[in-house]
Write a protein that holds these residues in place. Structure first.
Motif, PDB file in Angstrom:
ATOM      1  N   THR A 132       4.726  -2.623   6.015  1.00  0.00           N
ATOM      2  CA  THR A 132       3.351  -2.139   6.126  1.00  0.00           C
ATOM      3  C   THR A 132       2.645  -2.464   4.812  1.00  0.00           C
ATOM      4  O   THR A 132       3.254  -2.977   3.872  1.00  0.00           O
ATOM      5  CB  THR A 132       3.314  -0.618   6.392  1.00  0.00           C
ATOM      6  N   VAL A 133       1.364  -2.121   4.733  1.00  0.00           N
ATOM      7  CA  VAL A 133       0.590  -2.391   3.526  1.00  0.00           C
ATOM      8  C   VAL A 133      -0.021  -1.088   3.023  1.00  0.00           C
ATOM      9  O   VAL A 133      -0.664  -0.357   3.778  1.00  0.00           O
ATOM     10  CB  VAL A 133      -0.528  -3.428   3.808  1.00  0.00           C
ATOM     11  N   ARG A 134       0.179  -0.811   1.723  1.00  0.00           N
ATOM     12  CA  ARG A 134      -0.399   0.380   1.100  1.00  0.00           C
ATOM     13  C   ARG A 134      -1.908   0.217   0.940  1.00  0.00           C
ATOM     14  O   ARG A 134      -2.432  -0.896   1.003  1.00  0.00           O
ATOM     15  CB  ARG A 134       0.225   0.603  -0.280  1.00  0.00           C
ATOM     16  N   ALA A 135      -2.599   1.295   0.687  1.00  0.00           N
ATOM     17  CA  ALA A 135      -4.052   1.272   0.526  1.00  0.00           C
ATOM     18  C   ALA A 135      -4.492   0.331  -0.588  1.00  0.00           C
ATOM     19  O   ALA A 135      -5.558  -0.275  -0.500  1.00  0.00           O
ATOM     20  CB  ALA A 135      -4.567   2.684   0.266  1.00  0.00           C
ATOM     21  N   ASP A 136      -3.668   0.168  -1.625  1.00  0.00           N
ATOM     22  CA  ASP A 136      -4.047  -0.711  -2.733  1.00  0.00           C
ATOM     23  C   ASP A 136      -3.603  -2.160  -2.514  1.00  0.00           C
ATOM     24  O   ASP A 136      -3.723  -2.988  -3.411  1.00  0.00           O
ATOM     25  CB  ASP A 136      -3.502  -0.182  -4.060  1.00  0.00           C
ATOM     26  N   GLY A 137      -3.091  -2.464  -1.306  1.00  0.00           N
ATOM     27  CA  GLY A 137      -2.714  -3.835  -0.963  1.00  0.00           C
ATOM     28  C   GLY A 137      -1.269  -4.196  -1.231  1.00  0.00           C
ATOM     29  O   GLY A 137      -0.821  -5.275  -0.841  1.00  0.00           O
ATOM     30  N   ARG A 138      -0.526  -3.316  -1.901  1.00  0.00           N
ATOM     31  CA  ARG A 138       0.885  -3.608  -2.159  1.00  0.00           C
ATOM     32  C   ARG A 138       1.696  -3.441  -0.872  1.00  0.00           C
ATOM     33  O   ARG A 138       1.422  -2.558  -0.073  1.00  0.00           O
ATOM     34  CB  ARG A 138       1.450  -2.680  -3.233  1.00  0.00           C
TER      35      ARG A 138
ATOM     36  N   ALA B  44      -4.225   3.651   7.746  1.00  0.00           N
ATOM     37  CA  ALA B  44      -5.256   2.792   7.164  1.00  0.00           C
ATOM     38  C   ALA B  44      -5.225   1.371   7.709  1.00  0.00           C
ATOM     39  O   ALA B  44      -6.255   0.707   7.759  1.00  0.00           O
ATOM     40  CB  ALA B  44      -5.100   2.764   5.641  1.00  0.00           C
ATOM     41  N   ASN B  45      -4.036   0.904   8.111  1.00  0.00           N
ATOM     42  CA  ASN B  45      -3.896  -0.488   8.537  1.00  0.00           C
ATOM     43  C   ASN B  45      -2.740  -0.574   9.535  1.00  0.00           C
ATOM     44  O   ASN B  45      -1.577  -0.435   9.149  1.00  0.00           O
ATOM     45  CB  ASN B  45      -3.619  -1.372   7.319  1.00  0.00           C
ATOM     46  N   PRO B  46      -3.024  -0.845  10.802  1.00  0.00           N
ATOM     47  CA  PRO B  46      -1.961  -0.842  11.813  1.00  0.00           C
ATOM     48  C   PRO B  46      -1.142  -2.131  11.863  1.00  0.00           C
ATOM     49  O   PRO B  46      -0.143  -2.186  12.581  1.00  0.00           O
ATOM     50  CB  PRO B  46      -2.733  -0.655  13.116  1.00  0.00           C
TER      51      PRO B  46
END
Length: 168
Positions: free
Chosen positions: A39-45, A76-78
């Motif tokens: 998955t991707v964290r809110a900060d893009g990592r 935040a990002n599926p």
């Protein structure tokens, strides 16, 4: 039943390779004991974690607690990638599933998924279904997600090596 368009990518395949059939690829998804969820964290990592999952309802299905990093990421990002296979260089079929993780809250579907977990894991994974989620007997809630494949890559290893793409 899903029926993908299946192609062999000659750039990453031995000259004698043939495409892995969807039945073979799906067999790996049905029998996998562990998947790696990206998955991707809110900060893009990126965030990668192992998950126990089942292939059911034409999707890879897994659960997570509301306090876990993957749950925060999915809100935040599926968009996710799930991988499974083996760590051998010269044998096996590694499978990569791309798709969106959609939360499952329908009680009928959740009951079927709970039964699928119980059957797949010989009773070791027991879930109660209530309030739109799984519950450990006597424990807390686990949100359930289903990832219907958009693309599935099957990497055959050994002689011959082959790179197959199944597109839905």
């Amino acid at each position: 039943m899903l029926t993908p368009v299946t192609t062999l990518d000659q750039r990453y395949s031995s000259p004698t390779a043939t495409a892995a059939g969807w039945e073979q690829t799906r067999g790996v998804l049905e029998t996998a004991e562990l998947f790696w969820l990206s998955t991707v964290r809110a900060d893009g990592r990126p965030h990668v974690t192992p998950v126990v999952a089942v292939w059911a309802e034409e999707a890879v299905c897994f659960s997570t607690g509301a306090e876990e990093q993957k749950f925060a990421n999915l809100r935040a990002n599926p968009h996710v990638v799930l991988t499974t296979g083996c760590n051998q260089w010269d044998r096996g079929l590694d499978v990569v599933v791309e798709g969106d993780a959609v939360q499952v809250t329908d009680e009928g579907v959740l009951k079927r998924l709970a039964a699928a977990f119980t059957a797949r894991w010989d009773g070791r994974w027991q879930w109660e279904v209530r309030e739109g989620s799984f519950h450990h007997p006597g424990g807390g809630a686990a949100m359930v997600f289903a990832v219907r494949p958009v693309k599935v890559y099957a990497h055959a290893k050994g002689d011959p090596f082959g790179a197959t793409r199944h597109t839905f």
